[in-house]
Design an enzyme around this catalytic site. Structure first.
Site, short mmCIF file in Angstrom:
data_model
loop_
_atom_site.label_atom_id
_atom_site.label_comp_id
_atom_site.label_asym_id
_atom_site.label_seq_id
_atom_site.Cartn_x
_atom_site.Cartn_y
_atom_site.Cartn_z
N TYR A 159 109.52 -12.52 112.03
CA TYR A 159 109.92 -11.89 110.76
C TYR A 159 108.91 -10.82 110.34
O TYR A 159 109.28 -9.71 109.95
CB TYR A 159 110.06 -12.95 109.69
N LYS A 163 109.53 -6.75 109.92
CA LYS A 163 109.34 -6.03 108.66
C LYS A 163 108.23 -4.98 108.76
O LYS A 163 108.32 -3.91 108.14
CB LYS A 163 109.04 -7.03 107.54
#
Length: 251
Positions: A159, A163
């Site tokens: 994740y 990002k």
């Protein structure tokens, strides 16, 4: 000359808009007069309900389902958007998932799944809107990143990488498209109350809470308000930036 938060006549495509942050962004931009295209995966009933809600409130909205991982599907969504509304003025890349775990135990499938949706999906939508926005010589792209893409976070290697990559993609997009009147910025939410954060334990929530100077968790509306500003003419001289919406968690 006075400039207001008015998006009347503009069209906004929001990915992952069936619920959570994406749905609140759709509500906010619709309240400002924008035509809204709700995108989510084919199995999402939330996306249909989100579009119906906006229409019931007097807005102009359609639901175009499709997988951001599939470029052909995204191209069809852009074509259908243009067929319906003639222009596409705002793209909000909000679609995202998590599959958390320590790196030593993280499977390649879990790594790929998160990167494919969170980062490749944004690449696909940006690529697909580039030609119509360049033809218009105007457009606004807003990527929903995360504060963990700036600070890192144990147990979220996939994740965080997605990002952080989205932040880099934002800056490159801004540099490539600015000469055609297209801006690209990112927002980096911190701890925002949502279905995703509801899955965390109370102990983890408390640790985050102690680190936030404003001493409260964020709400999806806090993110939607900043996206609304970036989508408006008030932000027309801002590009390539990452705005933290985190209550001061990272300064």
């Amino acid at each position: 000359m006075s400039i207001e938060l008015d998006l009347t006549g503009k069209t906004a495509l929001i990915t992952g808009a069936g619920r959570g942050i994406g749905r609140d962004i759709a509500r906010k931009l619709s309240s400002m007069g924008a035509n809204i295209v709700i995108n989510d995966i084919a199995s999402s009933t939330d996306a249909d309900e989100a579009a119906e809600e906006l229409i019931a409130a007097g807005g102009n909205a359609i639901c175009l389902k499709g997988d951001v991982r599939n470029y052909d599907e995204i191209e069809k969504i852009i074509k259908n958007t243009l067929d319906k509304f003639s222009t596409i003025d705002i793209l909000v890349n909000n679609a995202g998932i998590t599959k958390d775990g320590l790196m030593m135990r993280m499977s390649e499938d879990d790594w790929d799944a998160v990167l494919d949706i969170n980062l490749k999906g944004a690449f696909h939508t940006i690529k697909a809107v580039t030609r119509p926005m360049m033809k218009q010589r105007s457009g606004t792209i807003i990527n929903v990143a995360s504060i963990v893409g700036v600070m890192g976070n144990a147990g979220q290697a996939n994740y965080v990488a997605s990002k952080a990559g989205l932040i880099g993609l934002t800056k490159t997009t801004a540099k490539e498209l600015s000469s055609r009147g297209i801006t690209c910025n990112a927002v980096a939410p911190g701890f925002i109350r949502s279905a995703m954060t509801d899955q965390l334990t109370d102990a983890v929530k408390q640790e985050y809470f102690k680190a936030i100077p404003l001493a409260r968790f964020g709400e999806t509306e806090d993110v939607a308000n900043v996206v609304a500003f970036l989508a408006s003419d008030l932000a027309k001289y801002i590009t390539g930036q990452v705005i933290h919406i985190d209550g001061g968690l990272v300064m």
